[in-house]
Design a protein around this motif. Structure first.
Motif, PDB file in Angstrom:
ATOM      1  N   VAL A 133     108.582 111.360  -2.003  1.00 49.29           N
ATOM      2  CA  VAL A 133     109.151 111.356  -3.344  1.00 49.29           C
ATOM      3  C   VAL A 133     108.842 112.651  -4.090  1.00 49.29           C
ATOM      4  O   VAL A 133     109.712 113.209  -4.779  1.00 49.29           O
ATOM      5  CB  VAL A 133     108.615 110.145  -4.144  1.00 49.29           C
ATOM      6  CG1 VAL A 133     109.057 110.211  -5.602  1.00 49.29           C
ATOM      7  CG2 VAL A 133     109.072 108.840  -3.509  1.00 49.29           C
ATOM      8  N   GLN A 134     107.634 113.161  -3.945  1.00 50.28           N
ATOM      9  CA  GLN A 134     107.181 114.267  -4.793  1.00 50.28           C
ATOM     10  C   GLN A 134     107.408 115.648  -4.205  1.00 50.28           C
ATOM     11  O   GLN A 134     107.603 116.616  -4.950  1.00 50.28           O
ATOM     12  CB  GLN A 134     105.690 114.082  -5.090  1.00 50.28           C
ATOM     13  CG  GLN A 134     105.369 112.819  -5.869  1.00 50.28           C
ATOM     14  CD  GLN A 134     103.883 112.558  -5.968  1.00 50.28           C
ATOM     15  OE1 GLN A 134     103.046 113.372  -5.543  1.00 50.28           O
ATOM     16  NE2 GLN A 134     103.522 111.408  -6.519  1.00 50.28           N
ATOM     17  N   LEU A 135     107.352 115.772  -2.883  1.00 50.03           N
ATOM     18  CA  LEU A 135     107.483 117.092  -2.262  1.00 50.03           C
ATOM     19  C   LEU A 135     108.941 117.496  -2.104  1.00 50.03           C
ATOM     20  O   LEU A 135     109.843 116.660  -2.122  1.00 50.03           O
ATOM     21  CB  LEU A 135     106.785 117.105  -0.899  1.00 50.03           C
ATOM     22  CG  LEU A 135     105.273 116.830  -0.916  1.00 50.03           C
ATOM     23  CD1 LEU A 135     104.716 116.876   0.500  1.00 50.03           C
ATOM     24  CD2 LEU A 135     104.538 117.826  -1.807  1.00 50.03           C
ATOM     25  N   ARG A 136     109.164 118.767  -1.922  1.00 47.62           N
ATOM     26  CA  ARG A 136     110.514 119.303  -1.748  1.00 47.62           C
ATOM     27  C   ARG A 136     110.523 120.305  -0.595  1.00 47.62           C
ATOM     28  O   ARG A 136     109.494 120.847  -0.215  1.00 47.62           O
ATOM     29  CB  ARG A 136     110.995 120.006  -3.031  1.00 47.62           C
ATOM     30  CG  ARG A 136     111.129 119.096  -4.248  1.00 47.62           C
ATOM     31  CD  ARG A 136     112.274 118.110  -4.063  1.00 47.62           C
ATOM     32  NE  ARG A 136     112.465 117.257  -5.227  1.00 47.62           N
ATOM     33  CZ  ARG A 136     111.876 116.087  -5.396  1.00 47.62           C
ATOM     34  NH1 ARG A 136     111.021 115.648  -4.478  1.00 47.62           N
ATOM     35  NH2 ARG A 136     112.093 115.364  -6.479  1.00 47.62           N
ATOM     36  N   GLY A 137     111.694 120.544  -0.052  1.00 45.27           N
ATOM     37  CA  GLY A 137     111.875 121.591   0.943  1.00 45.27           C
ATOM     38  C   GLY A 137     111.067 121.397   2.209  1.00 45.27           C
ATOM     39  O   GLY A 137     110.970 120.299   2.761  1.00 45.27           O
ATOM     40  N   THR A 138     110.452 122.503   2.668  1.00 46.45           N
ATOM     41  CA  THR A 138     109.724 122.500   3.934  1.00 46.45           C
ATOM     42  C   THR A 138     108.567 121.516   3.934  1.00 46.45           C
ATOM     43  O   THR A 138     108.314 120.837   4.941  1.00 46.45           O
ATOM     44  CB  THR A 138     109.193 123.910   4.239  1.00 46.45           C
ATOM     45  OG1 THR A 138     110.285 124.838   4.271  1.00 46.45           O
ATOM     46  CG2 THR A 138     108.481 123.941   5.586  1.00 46.45           C
ATOM     47  N   LYS A 139     107.855 121.408   2.809  1.00 46.07           N
ATOM     48  CA  LYS A 139     106.708 120.496   2.751  1.00 46.07           C
ATOM     49  C   LYS A 139     107.152 119.048   2.927  1.00 46.07           C
ATOM     50  O   LYS A 139     106.479 118.256   3.593  1.00 46.07           O
ATOM     51  CB  LYS A 139     105.963 120.673   1.428  1.00 46.07           C
ATOM     52  CG  LYS A 139     105.230 121.998   1.316  1.00 46.07           C
ATOM     53  CD  LYS A 139     104.462 122.085   0.024  1.00 46.07           C
ATOM     54  CE  LYS A 139     103.681 123.393  -0.067  1.00 46.07           C
ATOM     55  NZ  LYS A 139     102.922 123.503  -1.345  1.00 46.07           N
ATOM     56  N   ARG A 140     108.283 118.711   2.327  1.00 48.59           N
ATOM     57  CA  ARG A 140     108.788 117.334   2.473  1.00 48.59           C
ATOM     58  C   ARG A 140     109.224 117.074   3.911  1.00 48.59           C
ATOM     59  O   ARG A 140     108.936 116.014   4.478  1.00 48.59           O
ATOM     60  CB  ARG A 140     109.953 117.105   1.519  1.00 48.59           C
ATOM     61  CG  ARG A 140     110.484 115.662   1.507  1.00 48.59           C
ATOM     62  CD  ARG A 140     111.509 115.518   0.397  1.00 48.59           C
ATOM     63  NE  ARG A 140     111.911 114.146   0.195  1.00 48.59           N
ATOM     64  CZ  ARG A 140     113.006 113.593   0.720  1.00 48.59           C
ATOM     65  NH1 ARG A 140     113.794 114.310   1.512  1.00 48.59           N
ATOM     66  NH2 ARG A 140     113.299 112.334   0.474  1.00 48.59           N
ATOM     67  N   LEU A 144     107.838 114.218   6.588  1.00 49.03           N
ATOM     68  CA  LEU A 144     108.728 113.301   7.303  1.00 49.03           C
ATOM     69  C   LEU A 144     108.528 113.411   8.813  1.00 49.03           C
ATOM     70  O   LEU A 144     108.542 112.402   9.527  1.00 49.03           O
ATOM     71  CB  LEU A 144     110.181 113.581   6.940  1.00 49.03           C
ATOM     72  CG  LEU A 144     110.625 113.184   5.526  1.00 49.03           C
ATOM     73  CD1 LEU A 144     111.999 113.762   5.212  1.00 49.03           C
ATOM     74  CD2 LEU A 144     110.642 111.667   5.378  1.00 49.03           C
ATOM     75  N   GLN A 145     108.322 114.638   9.299  1.00 51.98           N
ATOM     76  CA  GLN A 145     108.100 114.821  10.735  1.00 51.98           C
ATOM     77  C   GLN A 145     106.775 114.215  11.169  1.00 51.98           C
ATOM     78  O   GLN A 145     106.685 113.605  12.244  1.00 51.98           O
ATOM     79  CB  GLN A 145     108.120 116.307  11.087  1.00 51.98           C
ATOM     80  CG  GLN A 145     107.999 116.591  12.593  1.00 51.98           C
ATOM     81  CD  GLN A 145     109.079 115.912  13.398  1.00 51.98           C
ATOM     82  OE1 GLN A 145     110.274 116.129  13.160  1.00 51.98           O
ATOM     83  NE2 GLN A 145     108.690 115.069  14.361  1.00 51.98           N
ATOM     84  N   ARG A 146     105.735 114.344  10.325  1.00 53.52           N
ATOM     85  CA  ARG A 146     104.455 113.741  10.682  1.00 53.52           C
ATOM     86  C   ARG A 146     104.596 112.222  10.767  1.00 53.52           C
ATOM     87  O   ARG A 146     104.032 111.588  11.657  1.00 53.52           O
ATOM     88  CB  ARG A 146     103.386 114.110   9.631  1.00 53.52           C
ATOM     89  CG  ARG A 146     102.972 115.567   9.633  1.00 53.52           C
ATOM     90  CD  ARG A 146     102.290 115.979  10.938  1.00 53.52           C
ATOM     91  NE  ARG A 146     100.978 115.360  11.072  1.00 53.52           N
ATOM     92  CZ  ARG A 146     100.651 114.477  12.010  1.00 53.52           C
ATOM     93  NH1 ARG A 146     101.544 114.105  12.913  1.00 53.52           N
ATOM     94  NH2 ARG A 146      99.437 113.982  12.079  1.00 53.52           N
ATOM     95  N   TYR A 147     105.349 111.640   9.835  1.00 54.18           N
ATOM     96  CA  TYR A 147     105.559 110.196   9.871  1.00 54.18           C
ATOM     97  C   TYR A 147     106.367 109.788  11.099  1.00 54.18           C
ATOM     98  O   TYR A 147     106.100 108.746  11.709  1.00 54.18           O
ATOM     99  CB  TYR A 147     106.255 109.730   8.596  1.00 54.18           C
ATOM    100  CG  TYR A 147     105.394 109.780   7.356  1.00 54.18           C
ATOM    101  CD1 TYR A 147     104.002 109.797   7.440  1.00 54.18           C
ATOM    102  CD2 TYR A 147     105.968 109.809   6.091  1.00 54.18           C
ATOM    103  CE1 TYR A 147     103.214 109.835   6.303  1.00 54.18           C
ATOM    104  CE2 TYR A 147     105.186 109.844   4.939  1.00 54.18           C
ATOM    105  CZ  TYR A 147     103.815 109.864   5.054  1.00 54.18           C
ATOM    106  OH  TYR A 147     103.045 109.891   3.914  1.00 54.18           O
ATOM    107  N   ALA A 148     107.344 110.599  11.468  1.00 54.95           N
ATOM    108  CA  ALA A 148     108.122 110.313  12.671  1.00 54.95           C
ATOM    109  C   ALA A 148     107.239 110.364  13.916  1.00 54.95           C
ATOM    110  O   ALA A 148     107.381 109.542  14.834  1.00 54.95           O
ATOM    111  CB  ALA A 148     109.284 111.298  12.802  1.00 54.95           C
ATOM    112  N   ASP A 149     106.314 111.312  13.948  1.00 55.22           N
ATOM    113  CA  ASP A 149     105.377 111.413  15.076  1.00 55.22           C
ATOM    114  C   ASP A 149     104.491 110.173  15.154  1.00 55.22           C
ATOM    115  O   ASP A 149     104.242 109.631  16.243  1.00 55.22           O
ATOM    116  CB  ASP A 149     104.496 112.659  14.922  1.00 55.22           C
ATOM    117  CG  ASP A 149     105.272 113.959  15.059  1.00 55.22           C
ATOM    118  OD1 ASP A 149     106.390 113.931  15.605  1.00 55.22           O
ATOM    119  OD2 ASP A 149     104.749 114.998  14.594  1.00 55.22           O
TER     120      ASP A 149
END
Length: 214
Positions: A133-140, A144-149
């Motif tokens: 919700v709070q992050l934008r761009g590359t950080k977001r 998302l990729q860490r959660y997918a992992d």
């Protein structure tokens, strides 16, 4: 099972009182919440569990803190994730229920060894909505990729997941419907989201059998 927001931070850590956040959570479709800090025994129409967060640089320090009176009285004990050796050690500590802040770690900091140990011991990994919700761009995208992992490891080994808003005010809280939409962004299915939303009750029950997949 009860649908639980696995982590909120009421005043004084956050900007909104526990009473206000509990009422908001009930209106957003939750049956219970885990309040970090001294939640007391109030219910406000939904169940309020007390959570304690351990931030430590070593597993030895985690062991020291889990034995302190402040942590022993908590319903749910969280540890902030660290590097690969730290995470492998922490999931073997019986008093620990949940590893959190996994989005802030390096890729592979929570690996197959930690995943298998977590599954065997019923230790959960928390999926916080706050970075999405709070992050934008590359950080977001990185979050998302860490959660997918983590989701990929969870599907293989079967350790529990929890889902939290990590809200520090009522403005940060999200409805069950919103949570479902946010979790779908990194590939969680409806059934997986439902399982994660209802997992807090199971991870705090030491005699609940855990199934290891793979």
């Amino acid at each position: 099972m009860k649908i639980t927001d696995a982590s909120i931070h009421p005043y004084p850590a956050g900007d909104s009182t526990l009473a206000r956040m509990a009422i908001e959570a009930a209106g957003l479709g939750f049956d219970s919440i885990v309040a970090i800090g001294d939640a007391g025994d109030q219910h406000y129409g939904i169940e309020v569990l007390r959570g304690a967060v351990i931030c430590a640089a070593s597993a030895k320090e985690v062991l020291r803190q889990v034995r302190s009176p402040a942590v022993r009285g908590a319903d749910v004990v969280y540890v902030n994730a660290g590097d690969i050796s730290f995470n492998r050690a922490v999931v073997s500590i019986k008093e620990v229920h949940v590893i959190r802040n996994i989005h802030a770690t390096r890729r592979n900091a929570f690996d197959h060894v930690a995943a298998r140990s977590a599954a065997e011991r019923g230790v959960a990994v928390d999926i916080s909505m706050a970075p999405i919700v709070q992050l934008r761009g590359t950080k977001r995208q990185r979050a998302l990729q860490r959660y997918a992992d983590i989701l990929s490891l969870q599907r293989r080994y079967g350790f529990p997941l929890t889902v939290s808003s990590d809200a520090r005010s009522i403005l940060g809280q999200r409805s069950v419907r919103d949570v479902r939409g946010l979790c779908a962004l990194f590939g969680m299915t409806g059934a997986e989201i439902g399982e994660a939303l209802s997992s807090v009750g199971r991870i705090t029950e030491p005699h609940q059998p855990v199934r290891v997949v793979g």
